[in-house]
Design an enzyme around this catalytic site. Structure first.
Site, short mmCIF file in Angstrom:
data_model
loop_
_atom_site.label_atom_id
_atom_site.label_comp_id
_atom_site.label_asym_id
_atom_site.label_seq_id
_atom_site.Cartn_x
_atom_site.Cartn_y
_atom_site.Cartn_z
N GLY A 20 0.82 -1.21 0.00
CA GLY A 20 0.00 0.00 0.00
C GLY A 20 0.86 1.26 0.00
O GLY A 20 0.61 2.21 -0.74
N ARG B 72 7.21 1.74 1.43
CA ARG B 72 7.41 0.34 1.81
C ARG B 72 7.89 -0.46 0.59
O ARG B 72 8.74 -1.34 0.70
CB ARG B 72 6.09 -0.23 2.36
N ARG C 158 -0.23 -9.28 -2.39
CA ARG C 158 -0.31 -8.08 -1.55
C ARG C 158 0.30 -8.36 -0.18
O ARG C 158 -0.03 -9.38 0.45
CB ARG C 158 -1.77 -7.65 -1.41
N GLU D 191 -9.00 -5.05 6.37
CA GLU D 191 -8.09 -4.15 5.65
C GLU D 191 -8.92 -3.48 4.57
O GLU D 191 -10.15 -3.39 4.73
CB GLU D 191 -6.85 -4.90 5.13
N MET D 192 -8.31 -2.96 3.51
CA MET D 192 -9.10 -2.12 2.60
C MET D 192 -8.88 -2.42 1.11
O MET D 192 -9.24 -1.59 0.28
CB MET D 192 -8.82 -0.64 2.89
N GLU D 193 -8.29 -3.56 0.76
CA GLU D 193 -7.91 -3.78 -0.65
C GLU D 193 -8.24 -5.13 -1.27
O GLU D 193 -8.43 -5.24 -2.49
CB GLU D 193 -6.39 -3.56 -0.81
N ASP E 70 -3.18 -3.75 14.41
CA ASP E 70 -4.04 -3.21 15.47
C ASP E 70 -5.19 -4.19 15.72
O ASP E 70 -5.39 -5.12 14.94
CB ASP E 70 -4.58 -1.82 15.10
N1 HPA Z 1 -9.03 -1.06 9.40
C1 HPA Z 1 -8.86 -1.04 8.09
N2 HPA Z 1 -7.70 -1.25 7.52
C2 HPA Z 1 -6.64 -1.50 8.30
C3 HPA Z 1 -6.76 -1.53 9.68
C4 HPA Z 1 -8.02 -1.31 10.26
O1 HPA Z 1 -8.18 -1.35 11.49
N3 HPA Z 1 -5.53 -1.79 10.18
C5 HPA Z 1 -4.69 -1.91 9.14
N4 HPA Z 1 -5.36 -1.73 8.00
#
Ligand code: HPA
Length: 240
Positions: A20, A24, A87, A181-183, A206
Protein backbone atom coordinates in the site's frame (compact mmCIF):
# COMPACT_ATOMS: atom_id res chain seq x y z
CA UNK A 1 3.57 2.81 -20.62
CA UNK A 2 0.14 2.69 -19.08
CA UNK A 3 -1.87 5.57 -17.65
CA UNK A 4 -0.37 5.40 -14.15
CA UNK A 5 2.80 3.34 -14.70
CA UNK A 6 5.67 4.64 -16.81
CA UNK A 7 7.52 1.30 -17.25
CA UNK A 8 8.33 0.04 -20.73
CA UNK A 9 7.14 -3.40 -21.80
CA UNK A 10 9.30 -6.08 -20.19
CA UNK A 11 10.45 -3.91 -17.28
CA UNK A 12 8.00 -5.48 -14.80
CA UNK A 13 8.45 -9.09 -13.65
CA UNK A 14 5.65 -11.69 -14.01
CA UNK A 15 5.38 -11.82 -10.20
CA UNK A 16 4.76 -8.57 -8.30
CA UNK A 17 4.51 -7.78 -4.60
CA UNK A 18 1.97 -5.04 -3.89
CA UNK A 19 2.49 -2.70 -0.94
CA UNK A 20 0.00 0.00 0.00
CA UNK A 21 2.76 2.41 1.01
CA UNK A 22 5.10 3.26 -1.90
CA UNK A 23 7.91 3.89 0.59
CA UNK A 24 7.41 0.34 1.81
CA UNK A 25 7.79 -0.79 -1.82
CA UNK A 26 11.10 1.12 -1.93
CA UNK A 27 12.18 -0.39 1.39
CA UNK A 28 11.45 -3.92 0.11
CA UNK A 29 13.33 -3.26 -3.13
CA UNK A 30 16.35 -1.75 -1.39
CA UNK A 31 16.49 -4.33 1.41
CA UNK A 32 15.66 -7.56 -0.41
CA UNK A 33 16.23 -7.19 -4.16
CA UNK A 34 19.55 -7.13 -5.96
CA UNK A 35 20.13 -4.59 -8.72
CA UNK A 36 16.72 -3.03 -8.00
CA UNK A 37 15.72 -0.46 -10.58
CA UNK A 38 12.83 1.99 -10.14
CA UNK A 39 10.43 1.76 -13.11
CA UNK A 40 7.72 4.09 -11.83
CA UNK A 41 7.60 7.50 -10.19
CA UNK A 42 4.24 8.68 -11.54
CA UNK A 43 2.33 10.14 -8.55
CA UNK A 44 5.22 8.86 -6.42
CA UNK A 45 3.63 5.41 -6.60
CA UNK A 46 7.04 3.77 -6.71
CA UNK A 47 7.63 0.48 -8.50
CA UNK A 48 10.88 -1.53 -8.70
CA UNK A 49 12.19 -4.62 -10.43
CA UNK A 50 15.20 -6.55 -9.14
CA UNK A 51 16.34 -10.08 -8.49
CA UNK A 52 15.47 -12.15 -5.47
CA UNK A 53 17.53 -15.33 -5.15
CA UNK A 54 18.36 -15.09 -8.83
CA UNK A 55 14.85 -14.50 -10.19
CA UNK A 56 13.26 -11.27 -11.38
CA UNK A 57 10.58 -9.96 -9.03
CA UNK A 58 8.85 -6.56 -8.92
CA UNK A 59 7.35 -4.59 -6.06
CA UNK A 60 4.75 -1.91 -6.67
CA UNK A 61 3.11 0.65 -4.38
CA UNK A 62 -0.69 0.71 -4.70
CA UNK A 63 -1.95 3.37 -2.30
CA UNK A 64 -4.77 2.69 0.15
CA UNK A 65 -8.24 1.41 -0.64
CA UNK A 66 -9.79 -0.57 -3.47
CA UNK A 67 -10.06 2.19 -6.11
CA UNK A 68 -6.34 2.91 -5.83
CA UNK A 69 -5.17 -0.70 -5.66
CA UNK A 70 -7.47 -1.69 -8.52
CA UNK A 71 -6.06 0.74 -11.02
CA UNK A 72 -2.48 -0.43 -10.42
CA UNK A 73 -3.47 -4.11 -10.38
CA UNK A 74 -5.55 -3.62 -13.54
CA UNK A 75 -2.67 -1.98 -15.42
CA UNK A 76 -0.13 -4.55 -14.21
CA UNK A 77 -2.38 -7.32 -15.49
CA UNK A 78 -3.65 -5.86 -18.75
CA UNK A 79 -0.64 -3.81 -19.89
CA UNK A 80 2.35 -5.63 -18.36
CA UNK A 81 1.18 -9.27 -18.42
CA UNK A 82 1.75 -9.76 -14.70
CA UNK A 83 0.67 -13.28 -13.69
CA UNK A 84 1.07 -13.31 -9.91
CA UNK A 85 0.08 -10.50 -7.55
CA UNK A 86 0.89 -10.80 -3.87
CA UNK A 87 -0.31 -8.08 -1.55
CA UNK A 88 1.71 -7.54 1.63
CA UNK A 89 -0.07 -5.25 4.07
CA UNK A 90 -1.44 -4.66 7.51
CA UNK A 91 -4.83 -5.38 9.04
CA UNK A 92 -6.92 -4.84 12.15
CA UNK A 93 -7.88 -7.96 14.10
CA UNK A 94 -11.58 -8.74 14.52
CA UNK A 95 -11.05 -11.83 16.69
CA UNK A 96 -9.67 -12.29 20.20
CA UNK A 97 -7.33 -15.10 19.07
CA UNK A 98 -5.78 -12.99 16.29
CA UNK A 99 -3.04 -11.03 18.03
CA UNK A 100 -0.79 -8.12 17.12
CA UNK A 101 2.09 -9.19 14.82
CA UNK A 102 0.37 -12.48 13.83
CA UNK A 103 0.16 -13.34 10.14
CA UNK A 104 -3.18 -13.60 8.34
CA UNK A 105 -3.49 -15.35 4.97
CA UNK A 106 -6.66 -14.09 3.29
CA UNK A 107 -8.40 -17.18 1.96
CA UNK A 108 -11.42 -15.09 1.00
CA UNK A 109 -12.36 -11.42 1.13
CA UNK A 110 -15.78 -10.12 2.09
CA UNK A 111 -16.42 -6.50 1.24
CA UNK A 112 -18.71 -3.57 2.04
CA UNK A 113 -17.60 -1.90 -1.20
CA UNK A 114 -19.84 -1.79 -4.28
CA UNK A 115 -16.89 -2.32 -6.59
CA UNK A 116 -16.91 -6.10 -6.92
CA UNK A 117 -20.67 -6.25 -7.34
CA UNK A 118 -20.46 -3.69 -10.14
CA UNK A 119 -17.71 -5.66 -11.90
CA UNK A 120 -19.75 -8.85 -11.50
CA UNK A 121 -22.81 -7.25 -13.11
CA UNK A 122 -24.81 -7.25 -9.89
CA UNK A 123 -23.79 -10.70 -8.66
CA UNK A 124 -22.54 -11.32 -5.13
CA UNK A 125 -19.24 -12.84 -6.26
CA UNK A 126 -17.05 -14.36 -3.51
CA UNK A 127 -13.46 -13.21 -4.06
CA UNK A 128 -10.97 -15.97 -3.22
CA UNK A 129 -7.21 -16.36 -2.99
CA UNK A 130 -5.46 -18.53 -5.55
CA UNK A 131 -5.30 -21.93 -3.86
CA UNK A 132 -1.78 -22.76 -5.07
CA UNK A 133 -0.35 -19.54 -3.64
CA UNK A 134 -2.31 -19.96 -0.43
CA UNK A 135 -1.17 -23.57 -0.03
CA UNK A 136 2.46 -22.60 -0.67
CA UNK A 137 2.30 -19.70 1.78
CA UNK A 138 0.63 -21.75 4.50
CA UNK A 139 3.18 -24.55 4.29
CA UNK A 140 6.06 -22.07 4.42
CA UNK A 141 4.90 -20.53 7.73
CA UNK A 142 2.69 -23.02 9.55
CA UNK A 143 5.49 -24.39 11.77
CA UNK A 144 7.38 -21.09 12.03
CA UNK A 145 7.72 -18.74 15.00
CA UNK A 146 4.90 -16.36 14.00
CA UNK A 147 1.30 -17.57 14.53
CA UNK A 148 -0.61 -17.75 11.25
CA UNK A 149 -4.38 -17.57 10.69
CA UNK A 150 -6.08 -18.58 7.43
CA UNK A 151 -9.63 -17.54 6.59
CA UNK A 152 -11.97 -14.79 5.58
CA UNK A 153 -11.10 -11.14 5.89
CA UNK A 154 -13.09 -7.94 5.30
CA UNK A 155 -11.99 -5.44 2.65
CA UNK A 156 -13.70 -2.28 3.82
CA UNK A 157 -14.18 1.15 2.29
CA UNK A 158 -14.00 2.78 5.71
CA UNK A 159 -11.07 2.92 8.09
CA UNK A 160 -12.70 5.00 10.81
CA UNK A 161 -15.66 3.28 12.40
CA UNK A 162 -19.13 4.78 12.63
CA UNK A 163 -19.98 6.65 15.83
CA UNK A 164 -22.30 5.19 18.47
CA UNK A 165 -24.39 2.02 18.44
CA UNK A 166 -23.05 -1.44 17.72
CA UNK A 167 -20.22 -1.09 15.19
CA UNK A 168 -20.68 -2.99 11.93
CA UNK A 169 -17.38 -4.83 12.29
CA UNK A 170 -18.92 -6.92 15.08
CA UNK A 171 -21.34 -8.44 12.56
CA UNK A 172 -18.45 -9.52 10.35
CA UNK A 173 -16.66 -10.81 13.43
CA UNK A 174 -19.74 -12.87 14.35
CA UNK A 175 -19.39 -14.59 10.97
CA UNK A 176 -15.81 -15.59 11.78
CA UNK A 177 -14.13 -12.91 9.68
CA UNK A 178 -10.58 -12.66 11.00
CA UNK A 179 -9.43 -9.16 10.20
CA UNK A 180 -10.13 -5.96 8.30
CA UNK A 181 -8.09 -4.15 5.65
CA UNK A 182 -9.10 -2.12 2.60
CA UNK A 183 -7.91 -3.78 -0.65
CA UNK A 184 -8.15 -7.52 -1.06
CA UNK A 185 -11.68 -8.05 -2.45
CA UNK A 186 -10.80 -5.89 -5.46
CA UNK A 187 -7.48 -7.67 -5.94
CA UNK A 188 -9.03 -11.15 -5.86
CA UNK A 189 -11.93 -10.14 -8.12
CA UNK A 190 -9.55 -8.69 -10.72
CA UNK A 191 -7.39 -11.81 -10.58
CA UNK A 192 -10.49 -13.94 -11.13
CA UNK A 193 -11.65 -11.82 -14.05
CA UNK A 194 -8.28 -12.00 -15.82
CA UNK A 195 -7.38 -15.53 -14.66
CA UNK A 196 -4.31 -14.49 -12.72
CA UNK A 197 -3.02 -15.67 -9.34
CA UNK A 198 -3.42 -13.45 -6.29
CA UNK A 199 -2.82 -13.75 -2.57
CA UNK A 200 -2.90 -11.31 0.33
CA UNK A 201 -0.53 -11.79 3.26
CA UNK A 202 -1.19 -9.51 6.22
CA UNK A 203 0.45 -8.60 9.50
CA UNK A 204 -1.87 -7.59 12.33
CA UNK A 205 -1.08 -3.97 13.21
CA UNK A 206 -4.04 -3.21 15.47
CA UNK A 207 -6.99 -4.87 17.14
CA UNK A 208 -10.57 -3.65 17.02
CA UNK A 209 -11.32 -6.18 19.79
CA UNK A 210 -8.83 -4.85 22.35
CA UNK A 211 -8.06 -1.40 20.95
CA UNK A 212 -4.32 -2.20 20.89
CA UNK A 213 -2.12 -0.62 18.22
CA UNK A 214 1.39 -1.83 17.41
CA UNK A 215 4.11 0.73 18.01
CA UNK A 216 6.10 2.01 15.04
CA UNK A 217 9.02 -0.20 16.11
CA UNK A 218 6.80 -3.27 16.53
CA UNK A 219 5.31 -2.66 13.08
CA UNK A 220 8.78 -2.37 11.57
CA UNK A 221 9.95 -5.66 13.09
CA UNK A 222 6.78 -7.55 12.32
CA UNK A 223 6.94 -6.72 8.60
CA UNK A 224 9.98 -8.93 8.05
CA UNK A 225 8.25 -12.36 8.13
CA UNK A 226 5.47 -11.06 5.88
CA UNK A 227 7.83 -9.59 3.29
CA UNK A 228 10.01 -12.69 3.24
CA UNK A 229 6.93 -14.89 2.88
CA UNK A 230 5.62 -12.74 0.02
CA UNK A 231 8.94 -12.99 -1.80
CA UNK A 232 9.20 -16.77 -1.29
CA UNK A 233 5.66 -17.28 -2.61
CA UNK A 234 6.44 -15.03 -5.59
CA UNK A 235 9.52 -17.13 -6.29
CA UNK A 236 7.57 -20.39 -6.01
CA UNK A 237 4.96 -19.06 -8.46
CA UNK A 238 7.68 -18.53 -11.09
CA UNK A 239 8.43 -22.28 -11.12
CA UNK A 240 11.83 -23.81 -11.72
N1 HPA B 1 -9.03 -1.06 9.40
C1 HPA B 1 -8.86 -1.04 8.09
N2 HPA B 1 -7.70 -1.25 7.52
C2 HPA B 1 -6.64 -1.50 8.30
C3 HPA B 1 -6.76 -1.53 9.68
C4 HPA B 1 -8.02 -1.31 10.26
O1 HPA B 1 -8.18 -1.35 11.49
N3 HPA B 1 -5.53 -1.79 10.18
C5 HPA B 1 -4.69 -1.91 9.14
N4 HPA B 1 -5.36 -1.73 8.00
Amino acid sequence: MSLHIQAQAGEIAPAVLLAGDPLRARFIAESYLEDARCYNEVRNMLGYTGTYRGRLVSVQGTGMGMPSLALYAHELITEYEVQTLIRVGTCGSLQAQVNLRDLVLAQGACTDSSMVRRWAGGLDFAPLADFELLDTAYHLVKDGPVPVHVGNILASDTFYQEEGGDPLWRRWAALGVLAVEMETAALYALAAKYRRQALTVLTVSDSLVTGEVASAQEREQSYTPMIELGLEVALASLGK
